[in-house]
Each structure stands twice: as C-alpha cells, then as structure tokens.
Scaffold this active site. Structure first.
Site, PDB file in Angstrom:
ATOM      1  N   ARG A 128     -13.132  -3.052  -7.542  1.00  0.00           N
ATOM      2  CA  ARG A 128     -12.631  -3.924  -6.258  1.00  0.00           C
ATOM      3  C   ARG A 128     -14.035  -4.354  -5.527  1.00  0.00           C
ATOM      4  O   ARG A 128     -14.486  -3.273  -5.117  1.00  0.00           O
ATOM      5  CB  ARG A 128     -11.750  -3.040  -5.455  1.00  0.00           C
ATOM      6  CG  ARG A 128     -10.677  -3.719  -4.709  1.00  0.00           C
ATOM      7  CD  ARG A 128      -9.726  -2.776  -4.000  1.00  0.00           C
ATOM      8  NE  ARG A 128     -10.286  -1.924  -2.937  1.00  0.00           N
ATOM      9  CZ  ARG A 128      -9.603  -1.495  -1.870  1.00  0.00           C
ATOM     10  NH1 ARG A 128      -8.595  -2.067  -1.709  1.00  0.00           N
ATOM     11  NH2 ARG A 128     -10.452  -0.859  -1.045  1.00  0.00           N
ATOM     12  N   ASP A 149       2.053  -6.049   7.342  1.00  0.00           N
ATOM     13  CA  ASP A 149       0.829  -5.198   7.637  1.00  0.00           C
ATOM     14  C   ASP A 149      -0.429  -6.181   7.391  1.00  0.00           C
ATOM     15  O   ASP A 149      -0.419  -6.805   6.112  1.00  0.00           O
ATOM     16  CB  ASP A 149       0.910  -3.943   6.562  1.00  0.00           C
ATOM     17  CG  ASP A 149      -0.378  -2.968   6.603  1.00  0.00           C
ATOM     18  OD1 ASP A 149      -1.476  -3.516   7.198  1.00  0.00           O
ATOM     19  OD2 ASP A 149      -0.209  -1.944   6.173  1.00  0.00           O
ATOM     20  N   PHE A 165       0.913  -1.306   0.020  1.00  0.00           N
ATOM     21  CA  PHE A 165      -0.018  -0.010  -0.080  1.00  0.00           C
ATOM     22  C   PHE A 165       0.688   1.327  -0.181  1.00  0.00           C
ATOM     23  O   PHE A 165       1.947   1.276   0.647  1.00  0.00           O
ATOM     24  CB  PHE A 165      -0.788  -0.132   1.185  1.00  0.00           C
ATOM     25  CG  PHE A 165      -2.146   0.935   1.289  1.00  0.00           C
ATOM     26  CD1 PHE A 165      -2.863   0.889   0.253  1.00  0.00           C
ATOM     27  CD2 PHE A 165      -1.563   2.075   2.159  1.00  0.00           C
ATOM     28  CE1 PHE A 165      -3.865   1.887   0.536  1.00  0.00           C
ATOM     29  CE2 PHE A 165      -2.684   3.117   2.159  1.00  0.00           C
ATOM     30  CZ  PHE A 165      -3.790   3.122   1.223  1.00  0.00           C
ATOM     31  N   TYR A 194     -10.502  -0.233  10.835  1.00  0.00           N
ATOM     32  CA  TYR A 194     -11.937   0.047  10.031  1.00  0.00           C
ATOM     33  C   TYR A 194     -11.970  -0.676   8.948  1.00  0.00           C
ATOM     34  O   TYR A 194     -13.268  -0.219   8.192  1.00  0.00           O
ATOM     35  CB  TYR A 194     -11.818   1.800   9.937  1.00  0.00           C
ATOM     36  CG  TYR A 194     -10.580   2.123   8.992  1.00  0.00           C
ATOM     37  CD1 TYR A 194     -10.730   1.890   7.841  1.00  0.00           C
ATOM     38  CD2 TYR A 194      -9.661   3.074   9.665  1.00  0.00           C
ATOM     39  CE1 TYR A 194      -9.509   2.421   6.662  1.00  0.00           C
ATOM     40  CE2 TYR A 194      -8.421   3.450   8.903  1.00  0.00           C
ATOM     41  CZ  TYR A 194      -8.495   3.103   7.531  1.00  0.00           C
ATOM     42  OH  TYR A 194      -7.378   3.543   6.735  1.00  0.00           O
ATOM     43  N   LYS A 195     -11.429  -1.740   8.654  1.00  0.00           N
ATOM     44  CA  LYS A 195     -11.782  -2.398   7.433  1.00  0.00           C
ATOM     45  C   LYS A 195     -12.653  -3.581   7.977  1.00  0.00           C
ATOM     46  O   LYS A 195     -14.028  -3.416   8.334  1.00  0.00           O
ATOM     47  CB  LYS A 195     -10.653  -2.915   6.715  1.00  0.00           C
ATOM     48  CG  LYS A 195     -10.032  -1.485   6.064  1.00  0.00           C
ATOM     49  CD  LYS A 195      -8.626  -2.072   5.504  1.00  0.00           C
ATOM     50  CE  LYS A 195      -7.625  -0.988   5.174  1.00  0.00           C
ATOM     51  NZ  LYS A 195      -8.178   0.095   4.331  1.00  0.00           N
TER      52      LYS A 195
HETATM   53  C1  LIG Z   1      -2.500  -2.038   3.777  1.00  0.00           C
HETATM   54  C2  LIG Z   1      -3.013  -0.770   4.245  1.00  0.00           C
HETATM   55  N1  LIG Z   1      -1.869  -0.284   5.234  1.00  0.00           N
HETATM   56  C3  LIG Z   1      -2.181   1.007   5.894  1.00  0.00           C
HETATM   57  C4  LIG Z   1      -3.353   1.824   5.404  1.00  0.00           C
HETATM   58  C5  LIG Z   1      -3.506   3.100   5.914  1.00  0.00           C
HETATM   59  O1  LIG Z   1      -3.887   3.087   7.219  1.00  0.00           O
HETATM   60  P1  LIG Z   1      -4.377   4.538   8.007  1.00  0.00           P
HETATM   61  O2  LIG Z   1      -4.962   5.406   7.296  1.00  0.00           O
HETATM   62  O3  LIG Z   1      -4.878   4.028   9.488  1.00  0.00           O
HETATM   63  O4  LIG Z   1      -2.922   4.966   8.402  1.00  0.00           O
HETATM   64  C6  LIG Z   1      -4.155   1.239   4.575  1.00  0.00           C
HETATM   65  C7  LIG Z   1      -5.355   1.957   4.095  1.00  0.00           C
HETATM   66  O5  LIG Z   1      -6.387   1.597   3.563  1.00  0.00           O
HETATM   67  C8  LIG Z   1      -3.833  -0.033   3.961  1.00  0.00           C
HETATM   68  O6  LIG Z   1      -4.705  -0.425   3.053  1.00  0.00           O
END
Ligand SMILES: Cc1ncc(COP(=O)(O)O)c(C=O)c1O
Length: 360
Positions: free
Chosen positions: A334, A163, A94, A188-189
């Site tokens: 998606r 992650d 990401f 939040y997912k």
């Molecule tokens: C794989 C991944 N890591 C990190 C994040 C970012 O998270 P945050 O906004 O809590 O920093 C996301 C957001 O969608 C994500 O998909």
C-alpha cells in the site's frame, strides 16, 4: 526518503515540534492554571472548529476527542437510540469499525449485515436503520459515493455514520451539503496530528439536541467543574466528550492543522489524482503489477494498493532503498500519496526503486 505511508501515520509538519516544546514550558510554569489561562479545556472544540472546513461541516458541529474507535462507538450508539432497524456495513470497512458494529449489534440485539462494497447501494432498503461505512477503503483505496449513499439511506428513513479516516485531508468532503448525520475520523493520517492523535466526531446540528452520549462522562456535562450530582449534558457538540482532554496530544494536533486555512482542498484533490494516476501508470501499466485500487480516479482516494505475492518482501526491501510504504497481509503493498508533501518526482523515483527491487 520518500514517505508513502502518510495514510497510516503522517509525518510532523514544520512548527509542530516548537509548539510541543512550548506546551512543556506552559505546563511547567502555569501548572493547573493552564486549564483556564491557556484554555486547555477549550482545545477539543477549538480543534473541532479547525476541522470543520476540512470536512465541510457547520460551525460548532465537530469535537476532537478520544480515539476514532471510541468516537465511532459513541456515534453508532447514538444512532441506534434514534432509529430501529438493521445495521449495514461492508466487508471493506476497517476491522475496528466492524468490531465496534458487532459489539453494538450484539448488545442491542440488532441485525448487522455486511455486504460487498459494490453491493452497498442496492442493499439499502426499508429494513436498514443505519449505514456505517468508511469512505475510502483502507486496503484497496476504493472510494464510496458519500452523496449517493447518504441520499439513498435518507430516502428509506435510515441514518448514516461515515468514517473519514482515509479521506479527510486528501479530498473535499461536504458533510453539511450532503446532509450527513454523523461522522468520525482519525487525526494521525493525512491530518498529521501525531502518533495516537485523538480522532474527531461530527454530529449534524439538526441532531445534536436529540443525541445522548452513551458514556455520560463529566466532560460531556454542561458544567463539569460544578461537580454536580445531577447529570445535565452540554447543549452543543461538547456533549460528545467523555473525560479529561489529552492536552499534549491535542496541542500537536492543533499545530498540525494550522496549515489548512491556506490550502484549497480542490487543488489537493487534483494533485492527489495526478500523483496516483502517475503511479498507477508507472507501476501498473509499465511494470505489469496488479493494481487493486480502481483505475477510475472518481472511484479512488489518495492511496494505491498493489497486489503481488511478494508484497511483504517488496515493502521490506523498498524501505532499505528509502521508500516507505506498508504491507497489508496477505498480498497487498500500500502506498499513500499525501499531496501536501509528496511531489511527482517522488512518484517517479519510487516507481524506479520498485522496479529495481523486483528485478533484483
Ligand atoms: C478507517 C479507520 N477507522 C478507524 C481506525 C482506528 O483509529 P483509532 O486507532 O484512532 O481508534 C483506523 C486506523 O487505522 C482506520 O483506518
């Protein structure tokens, strides 16, 4: 509404609104005493202990604090303190992870190597000190083999940071069993913690005594309310906190996690595989749309990504027909299938409405 975007922002579960209403009256009635009388101070850890079984972590190893990005920064810094060598990641990671890795590499004058996802395993060699990967690729849904990659990194003396943002809550994860060093994830997912819910950090109990939080905030102190001029880190995972916990968000996250003790993650995974297989079959095989996600269920997480030139337009029209997915430029549509609330009928109906949109 068929909500296939729970891999981006999970919906509120039953009971969360009531709990959030209740915290408002606690705040109003208890005021500052709430920190102690309601144990608001303990929320990052009490939520951490609810997250531990979801990610297969040891008791006392997870803290819910800060955004995933900040948690990742802290853990990559921690890992760099522990070990020299290159940082290795993949091009499927990401963007926030890649930006954080770039900034740490630049500040620490480390080499950051970014390889294709398929080349990760063979790229781990004696030059690598730290491997940082997202287990399920946010764009394609491809699943990395956490056990194999962790074991290979360890065989070269390297450390790993995983992650888990797109895997926690949709499949069993066994951090302790596979000896993972460090991990972060998003609240939040699939965990439905609410918009902007705090993320979480895992530090292996074998490492916690050696790690130094790069941000020595007062909440990482052994006794923040001693207001001591001398910094002494908390002995356990609490040392990975930074500042005051966001109580309103944490309470929503805590309530959202109440469902999990009754959930068997093996069953979640098999339903998830069933849902995504049906969708791939209906949309890929029958409608002939290119499926970007691996067809082999062992190689994918809980989402299916389609590649088509009109992906943006499809997602927009589908929303008007009551199916919510999302668009990742330039050409990816998606769809996330959260097994807790998506059923096989939803998959069938979503595919039918996709067909309708494309034939219009
Ligand atoms: C794989 C991944 N890591 C990190 C994040 C970012 O998270 P945050 O906004 O809590 O920093 C996301 C957001 O969608 C994500 O998909």
């Amino acid at each position: 509404l068929i909500y296939l975007d729970g891999n981006s922002l999970g919906p509120p579960l039953i009971g969360v609104a009531d709990r959030v209403g209740q915290i408002m009256s606690e705040w109003q009635n208890d005021l500052i005493r709430g920190w102690w009388d309601r144990d608001w101070l303990g929320l990052p850890r009490s939520i951490g202990s609810r997250l531990e079984p979801i990610v297969g972590a040891e008791p006392g190893s997870v803290i819910c604090a800060d955004s995933t990005t900040v948690a990742l920064f802290k853990l990559v810094e921690v890992a760099c303190d522990l070990i020299d060598g290159d940082l290795l990641t993949d091009s499927g990671n990401f963007p926030t992870d890649l930006y954080v890795l770039n900034s740490v590499a630049r500040r620490r004058q480390r080499r950051l190597r970014m390889v294709e996802p398929e080349a990760v395993v063979e790229s781990i060699d004696e030059s690598v000190g730290l491997v940082v990967l997202t287990q399920v690729d946010f764009r394609t849904g491809r699943l990395h083999d956490l056990a194999t990659i962790t074991a290979r990194a360890h065989s070269f003396g390297a450390r790993v940071v995983w992650d888990l943002s797109h895997s926690a809550g949709v499949m069993p994860i066994e951090l302790a069993r596979h000896g993972v060093d460090l991990a972060v994830g998003c609240g939040y997912k699939y965990l439905n913690g609410g918009p902007g819910a705090p993320g979480y950090a895992y530090v292996s109990p074998a490492l916690i005594g050696q790690v130094v939080n790069p941000i020595n905030g007062w909440f990482s102190h052994r006794d923040p309310f001693a207001f001591s001029l001398e910094y002494v880190p908390a002995p356990g995972i609490e040392r990975m906190q930074v500042g005051t916990p966001p109580v309103l968000s944490l309470v929503a996250m805590e309530a959202a996690l109440e469902v999990w003790p009754d959930v068997d993650l093996g069953e979640v995974r098999s339903k998830s595989v069933g849902l995504t297989s049906l969708f791939i079959d209906l949309v890929g095989a029958k409608l002939g749309i290119e499926v970007l996600t691996p067809v082999d269920p062992n190689l994918r997480g809980g989402q299916v990504s389609l590649r088509l030139a009109r992906a943006g337009a499809l997602i927009e029209t589908l929303a008007t027909k009551g199916v919510v997915g999302d668009f990742r430029p330039p050409d990816v549509a998606r769809f996330g299938f959260s097994p807790l609330y998506i059923g096989f009928v939803d998959v069938w109906e979503a595919a039918r409405r996709i067909e309708e949109c494309l034939s219009a």
